[in-house]
Design a protein around this motif. Structure first.
Motif, PDB file in Angstrom:
ATOM      1  N   ARG A 157       0.855  -1.198   0.000  1.00 51.50           N
ATOM      2  CA  ARG A 157       0.000   0.000   0.000  1.00 51.50           C
ATOM      3  C   ARG A 157       0.889   1.246   0.000  1.00 51.50           C
ATOM      4  NH1 ARG A 157      -0.116   4.854   2.446  1.00 51.50           N
ATOM      5  NH2 ARG A 157      -0.257   4.405   4.636  1.00 51.50           N
ATOM      6  N   VAL A 158       1.922   1.246   0.851  1.00 52.71           N
ATOM      7  CA  VAL A 158       2.806   2.402   0.899  1.00 52.71           C
ATOM      8  C   VAL A 158       3.502   2.588  -0.449  1.00 52.71           C
ATOM      9  CG1 VAL A 158       4.903   3.333   1.944  1.00 52.71           C
ATOM     10  CG2 VAL A 158       3.164   2.313   3.383  1.00 52.71           C
ATOM     11  N   TYR A 159       3.909   1.468  -1.068  1.00 49.18           N
ATOM     12  CA  TYR A 159       4.591   1.557  -2.349  1.00 49.18           C
ATOM     13  C   TYR A 159       3.671   2.128  -3.419  1.00 49.18           C
ATOM     14  CZ  TYR A 159       7.241   0.417  -6.495  1.00 49.18           C
ATOM     15  OH  TYR A 159       7.924   0.517  -7.666  1.00 49.18           O
ATOM     16  N   PHE A 160       2.476   1.543  -3.558  1.00 47.95           N
ATOM     17  CA  PHE A 160       1.624   1.920  -4.689  1.00 47.95           C
ATOM     18  C   PHE A 160       0.902   3.247  -4.481  1.00 47.95           C
ATOM     19  CE2 PHE A 160       2.131  -2.603  -5.710  1.00 47.95           C
ATOM     20  CZ  PHE A 160       2.570  -2.451  -7.013  1.00 47.95           C
ATOM     21  N   THR A 161       0.934   3.802  -3.249  1.00 42.27           N
ATOM     22  CA  THR A 161       0.411   5.162  -3.096  1.00 42.27           C
ATOM     23  C   THR A 161       1.561   6.163  -3.074  1.00 42.27           C
ATOM     24  OG1 THR A 161       0.366   4.884  -0.707  1.00 42.27           O
ATOM     25  CG2 THR A 161      -1.700   4.527  -1.876  1.00 42.27           C
ATOM     26  N   GLY A 162       2.777   5.697  -3.349  1.00 41.00           N
ATOM     27  CA  GLY A 162       3.921   6.610  -3.381  1.00 41.00           C
ATOM     28  C   GLY A 162       4.161   7.312  -2.065  1.00 41.00           C
ATOM     29  N   SER A 163       3.770   6.677  -0.951  1.00 38.52           N
ATOM     30  CA  SER A 163       3.864   7.365   0.342  1.00 38.52           C
ATOM     31  C   SER A 163       5.271   7.356   0.922  1.00 38.52           C
ATOM     32  CB  SER A 163       2.919   6.716   1.350  1.00 38.52           C
ATOM     33  OG  SER A 163       1.627   6.691   0.850  1.00 38.52           O
ATOM     34  N   TYR A 164       6.202   6.701   0.228  1.00 41.01           N
ATOM     35  CA  TYR A 164       7.550   6.614   0.782  1.00 41.01           C
ATOM     36  C   TYR A 164       8.409   7.798   0.358  1.00 41.01           C
ATOM     37  CZ  TYR A 164       7.958   4.969  -3.967  1.00 41.01           C
ATOM     38  OH  TYR A 164       7.868   4.872  -5.321  1.00 41.01           O
ATOM     39  N   LYS A 165       7.844   8.687  -0.466  1.00 36.45           N
ATOM     40  CA  LYS A 165       8.670   9.776  -0.999  1.00 36.45           C
ATOM     41  C   LYS A 165       8.952  10.821   0.057  1.00 36.45           C
ATOM     42  CE  LYS A 165       7.326   9.066  -5.714  1.00 36.45           C
ATOM     43  NZ  LYS A 165       6.711   9.609  -6.898  1.00 36.45           N
ATOM     44  N   GLU A 166       9.870  11.718  -0.259  1.00 36.01           N
ATOM     45  CA  GLU A 166      10.228  12.776   0.667  1.00 36.01           C
ATOM     46  C   GLU A 166       8.984  13.336   1.324  1.00 36.01           C
ATOM     47  OE1 GLU A 166      12.323  16.033  -1.188  1.00 36.01           O
ATOM     48  OE2 GLU A 166      11.895  17.229   0.575  1.00 36.01           O
ATOM     49  N   PRO A 167       8.931  13.541   2.611  1.00 40.14           N
ATOM     50  CA  PRO A 167       9.985  13.359   3.618  1.00 40.14           C
ATOM     51  C   PRO A 167       9.892  12.050   4.368  1.00 40.14           C
ATOM     52  CG  PRO A 167       8.173  14.547   4.576  1.00 40.14           C
ATOM     53  CD  PRO A 167       7.723  14.090   3.210  1.00 40.14           C
ATOM     54  N   ARG A 168       9.383  10.994   3.753  1.00 38.02           N
ATOM     55  CA  ARG A 168       9.099   9.773   4.513  1.00 38.02           C
ATOM     56  C   ARG A 168      10.106   8.649   4.243  1.00 38.02           C
ATOM     57  NH1 ARG A 168       4.469  12.259   3.326  1.00 38.02           N
ATOM     58  NH2 ARG A 168       3.217  12.871   5.119  1.00 38.02           N
ATOM     59  N   GLU A 169      11.275   8.987   3.682  1.00 44.03           N
ATOM     60  CA  GLU A 169      12.248   7.933   3.381  1.00 44.03           C
ATOM     61  C   GLU A 169      12.669   7.177   4.635  1.00 44.03           C
ATOM     62  OE1 GLU A 169      12.662  11.139   2.675  1.00 44.03           O
ATOM     63  OE2 GLU A 169      13.551  11.473   0.706  1.00 44.03           O
ATOM     64  N   VAL A 170      12.886   7.930   5.725  1.00 40.96           N
ATOM     65  CA  VAL A 170      13.357   7.286   6.952  1.00 40.96           C
ATOM     66  C   VAL A 170      12.364   6.232   7.410  1.00 40.96           C
ATOM     67  CG1 VAL A 170      13.952   7.656   9.346  1.00 40.96           C
ATOM     68  CG2 VAL A 170      14.632   9.323   7.643  1.00 40.96           C
ATOM     69  N   ASN A 171      11.080   6.565   7.327  1.00 39.69           N
ATOM     70  CA  ASN A 171      10.074   5.614   7.769  1.00 39.69           C
ATOM     71  C   ASN A 171      10.025   4.391   6.860  1.00 39.69           C
ATOM     72  OD1 ASN A 171       8.702   5.591  10.075  1.00 39.69           O
ATOM     73  ND2 ASN A 171       6.851   6.545   9.308  1.00 39.69           N
ATOM     74  N   TRP A 172      10.297   4.593   5.616  1.00 42.81           N
ATOM     75  CA  TRP A 172      10.358   3.456   4.690  1.00 42.81           C
ATOM     76  C   TRP A 172      11.487   2.519   5.087  1.00 42.81           C
ATOM     77  CZ3 TRP A 172       7.709   1.194   0.749  1.00 42.81           C
ATOM     78  CH2 TRP A 172       8.404   0.342  -0.097  1.00 42.81           C
ATOM     79  N   ILE A 173      12.660   3.105   5.371  1.00 42.95           N
ATOM     80  CA  ILE A 173      13.801   2.272   5.761  1.00 42.95           C
ATOM     81  C   ILE A 173      13.504   1.547   7.073  1.00 42.95           C
ATOM     82  CG2 ILE A 173      16.218   2.348   6.461  1.00 42.95           C
ATOM     83  CD1 ILE A 173      16.564   4.643   4.500  1.00 42.95           C
ATOM     84  N   LEU A 174      12.912   2.300   8.023  1.00 41.81           N
ATOM     85  CA  LEU A 174      12.500   1.664   9.277  1.00 41.81           C
ATOM     86  C   LEU A 174      11.556   0.506   8.977  1.00 41.81           C
ATOM     87  CD1 LEU A 174      11.542   4.255  12.026  1.00 41.81           C
ATOM     88  CD2 LEU A 174      12.606   2.031  12.321  1.00 41.81           C
ATOM     89  N   GLY A 175      10.663   0.719   7.997  1.00 39.01           N
ATOM     90  CA  GLY A 175       9.716  -0.317   7.617  1.00 39.01           C
ATOM     91  C   GLY A 175      10.421  -1.554   7.082  1.00 39.01           C
ATOM     92  N   VAL A 176      11.450  -1.334   6.253  1.00 40.71           N
ATOM     93  CA  VAL A 176      12.188  -2.481   5.719  1.00 40.71           C
ATOM     94  C   VAL A 176      12.813  -3.277   6.867  1.00 40.71           C
ATOM     95  CG1 VAL A 176      14.097  -3.199   4.257  1.00 40.71           C
ATOM     96  CG2 VAL A 176      12.648  -1.315   3.531  1.00 40.71           C
TER      97      VAL A 176
END
Ligand code: HEM
Lengths: 269, 262
Positions: A157-176
Motif C-alpha cells: 500500500r505504501v509503495y503503490f500510493t507513493g507514500s515513501y517519498k520525501e519526507p518519509r524515506e526514513v520511515n520506509w527504511i524503518l519499515g524495511v
C-alpha cells in the motif's frame, strides 16, 4: 479569612430550587459531593479543552484543500493495514505470553535420535492437557501469520500510493527493518517446538550463515550458538523470540508510528 | 486575591514580594533567553554550523507560514469520539474475530519430533518465508566461470544470501531512486510496473520453493519464475500508459494548476 459559609455559592440550596427528577438529583448530589473533595471540575475542564483541541480545529484535508475528487476512495481501507499489523502483533503478544507459561526451551529428554525432547513434549502438553491450549497455540500461530500478511500488504500500500517519498524515506527504511524483524520473529518461533521441520529449517539457517564470507562463522555462533544444532540453538532462538525481538520490534513500531504522527499521513494526490 | 495591580514577577515593586534583602525574585524575561543568532556567535565549529542552519530553517518556516493560504476551519472531519473510536473498535473486533475464527477452523498442526539423523523429504518454512526459500533454490542459474575451470564463482548458498541482499537492498533504495511529487500509479507507469514485477516475483519465488508440488520441469519453472513477473510488469506498464492520456488531462487541470510539478 472568614469561616462563614459563602451563601451565593450554596450549591445545595441551588439544587433544591431546581425542579429535578430523582435521578438528576442523585447525580448532581454525588457530583457536588465529589467535586467539593476532589475538584473534579478542573479535570473535566482539562478533558474538555483537550477534546476541543483535538476536534474543533482540523486543517482541511488534502483532498479538500486542492479540490480533488474522491477518485482515490478505494485506496482508503488499505490505510488500515499498518494498524492491523499492530493489532495482530498484540494478539500474538498476549497469546504468546500465555504459551510462555507452559513451554520449556530444552532439548533434554531424548534418549535416542528422533525421540521427543522436553520442548516438543511441552508443546504436546499445551495442545492436549492445557485447558484451551490447542486453541491458544492456534491463535498464536495465526496471529503471527496475519501479522506478516498485514505487514507485507501494508508495504505494498505504501509503495503503490507513493507514500515513501520525501519526507518519509526514513520511515520506509524503518519499515524495511521492521518487515525483516517480523520475518525473523516468525522464523525463530517456527524453531521453538523442535519438531522435524523446525530442526531442518534451523539447519538451513546455519548453513546459510556459514556460507557467508568473513562474518559467517561469527553469525552462526551468535544466532545458533554453534555450527551444529542443539540446546544452545534452541535457547538462543527462544531468547530472540521472547525477549530480544519483542523489545526491539515494539520500540521500532513505536518510533515508526511516532514518525507518522509527526509527519502526518501522506494523502494521495 | 489581592487588589494590588502592580506586576510582581519582573517589576519587583511590590514590597511584600521581596525576599530577605536580596534583589526582587524574578525569572529572566523572555528577551534574555539567547536567540539562535546569539548562540551562534557564542559557539564555533559544528555547533555554530548547526545554529546557522537552525536559524535558516526557522526563517524558512516563518516565511512559508506567512505565505501559506492554508485554511483552518471548524469541524469537518470525523470527531475522535464517537466516530473514529467506534470505527476503530469495529475494525479491531472484526479483525481479532477473524483471527480467532480461522484459528478455530484451521488449527495449527504439529509434526514429528526433531531428528538430526533423518533429513525429511520436504523441508519447508512457514508460507511467508517461501519466497526466501525460493531464493535459495536459484543454484541452476549460478554462473560458472570458464576462468575458474568451470568452477562456480560463489557457492550456491552464498548466491542465495546475495539474492536476499539484493532484494532488501533494492527495496531500501526505492525512495532514493523514485523522487518527485507523483503519487498515483497512473502518473508513473514505470514504477507501478516495477512494483507489480516485485509482487509477482515474490509469488513465483514462493512457487519455486515448493517446486516438488508442481508437475512441470524445473527448467520451465525457473523460466516462469522470472518471465511471469516480467510479463506482469509489461502488462501493467502498457495498461497504465494507455490510461494515462485521458487520466492525466483531468488530473493536470485540477491538480498541477494548483501545485506545479518540481
Ligand atoms: C511491524 C510492521 C509495521 C507496522 C506495525 C507499521 C505500522 C504503520 C502504521 C500504523 C502506519 C500509519 C499509516 C497506515 O496504517 O497505513 C504506518 C505508515 C507507514 N509505514 Fe508502516 N508499519 C510496519 C511496517 C512497514 C513496512 C514494512 C514499510 C515499508 C517498507 C513501512 C512503511 C511505512 C511508511 C512509509 C509509512 C507512512 C505512510 C504514509 O504517510 O502514508 N511500514 N506504518
Amino acid at each position: 479569612m472568614s469561616l462563614k459559609k459563602q451563601d451565593e455559592m450554596d450549591h445545595n440550596a441551588w439544587l433544591k430550587k431546581q425542579d429535578l427528577t430523582v435521578i438528576e438529583t442523585a447525580f448532581l448530589t454525588t457530583l457536588i459531593w465529589l467535586d467539593k473533595r476532589l475538584r473534579i471540575v478542573d479535570y473535566l475542564e482539562l478533558l474538555e479543552t483537550m477534546y476541543y483541541r483535538a476536534n474543533l480545529q482540523m486543517p482541511k484535508s488534502h483532498t479538500e484543500q486542492y479540490d480533488l475528487d474522491n477518485k482515490f476512495w478505494y485506496w482508503y481501507p488499505l490505510y488500515s493495514l499498518g494498524s492491523l499489523s499492530i493489532i495482530a502483533y498484540l494478539v500474538a503478544a498476549v497469546s504468546g505470553a500465555l504459551l510462555g507459561f507452559y513451554y520449556s526451551p530444552s532439548t533434554a529428554g531424548a534418549a535416542a535420535q528422533g525421540d521427543p525432547t522436553a520442548a516438543y513434549d511441552s508443546v504436546v502438553m499445551i495442545m492436549t492437557d492445557v485447558q484451551f491450549g490447542f486453541m491458544l497455540r492456534s491463535i498464536h500461530s495465526w496471529a503471527a501469520q496475519f501479522m506478516v500478511a498485514a505487514v507485507f500488504l501494508h508495504m505494498l500500500r505504501v509503495y503503490f500510493t507513493g507514500s515513501y517519498k520525501e519526507p518519509r524515506e526514513v520511515n520506509w527504511i524503518l519499515g524495511v527493518i521492521l518487515i525483516g524483524l517480523t520475518l525473523l520473529f516468525g522464523f525463530s518461533g517456527y524453531v521453538l517446538p523442535w519438531k522435524q521441520l523446525s530442526f531442518w529449517a534451523a539447519q538451513i539457517g546455519v548453513e546459510m550463515a556459514l556460507a557467508t564470507p568473513l562474518v559467517g562463522e561469527w553469525a552462526a555462533q551468535l544466532m545458533f550458538g554453534g555450527f551444529t544444532l542443539g540446546q544452545a540453538t534452541l535457547v538462543r532462538m527462544y531468547i530472540l523470540h521472547v525477549f530480544v525481538l519483542p523489545f526491539v520490534v515494539t520500540g521500532l513500531v513505536a518510533l515508526h508510528v511516532g514518525i507518522v504522527w509527526v509527519q502526518g499521513i501522506a494523502e494521495p494526490h | 486575591m489581592t487588589d494590588d495591580t502592580t506586576p510582581m514577577t519582573d517589576g519587583g515593586t511590590d514590597e511584600e514580594a521581596r525576599t530577605d534583602g536580596g534583589p526582587p525574585a524574578t525569572v529572566p524575561p523572555d528577551d534574555e533567553t539567547p536567540t539562535w543568532s546569539e548562540r551562534k556567535e557564542r559557539s564555533q565549529g559544528l555547533a555554530q554550523l548547526t545554529y546557522q542552519y537552525f536559524e535558516r530553517s526557522r526563517r524558512e518556516d516563518e516565511n512559508l507560514r506567512a505565505e501559506s493560504t492554508y485554511v483552518e476551519r471548524d469541524v469537518l472531519g470525523f470527531p475522535t469520539w464517537p466516530h473514529e473510536t467506534i470505527r476503530n473498535l469495529a475494525i479491531t473486533s472484526f479483525f481479532v474475530g477473524i483471527i480467532i475464527l480461522i484459528a478455530a477452523i484451521l488449527p495449527a498442526h504439529y509434526g514429528e519430533p526433531a531428528n538430526p539423523g533423518a533429513t525429511p523429504g520436504i523441508i519447508l518454512p512457514d508460507w511467508y518465508l517461501y519466497w526466501s526459500f525460493g531464493l535459495l533454490k536459484l543454484n541452476p542459474i549460478n554462473p560458472s566461470l570458464a576462468v575458474l575451470d568451470g568452477n562456480i564463482a560463489m557457492s550456491n548458498e552464498f548466491l542465495g544470501i546475495t539474492a536476499h541482499g539484493i532484494v532488501f537492498g533494492t527495496i531500501t533504495l526505492v525512495p532514493f531512486l523514485n523522487k518527485g511529487g507523483a503519487r498515483r500509479p497512473v502518473e508513473q507507469p514505470f514504477w507501478a510496473a516495477v512494483g507489480v514485477t516485485g509482487v509477482v516475483l515474490s509469488i513465483t519465488l514462493a512457487a519455486l520453493a515448493i517446486q516438488n508440488f508442481f508437475p512441470i520441469s524445473l527448467d520451465l519453472l525457473l523460466t516462469l519464475t522470472f518471465m511471469l513477473p516480467l510479463a506482469g510488469g509489461i502488462i501493467t506498464y502498457a495498461v497504465l500508459k494507455t490510461m494515462r492520456e485521458g487520466y492525466m488531462y483531468d488530473l493536470n487541470r485540477r491538480y498541477y494548476m494548483l501545485r506545479p510539478p518540481k
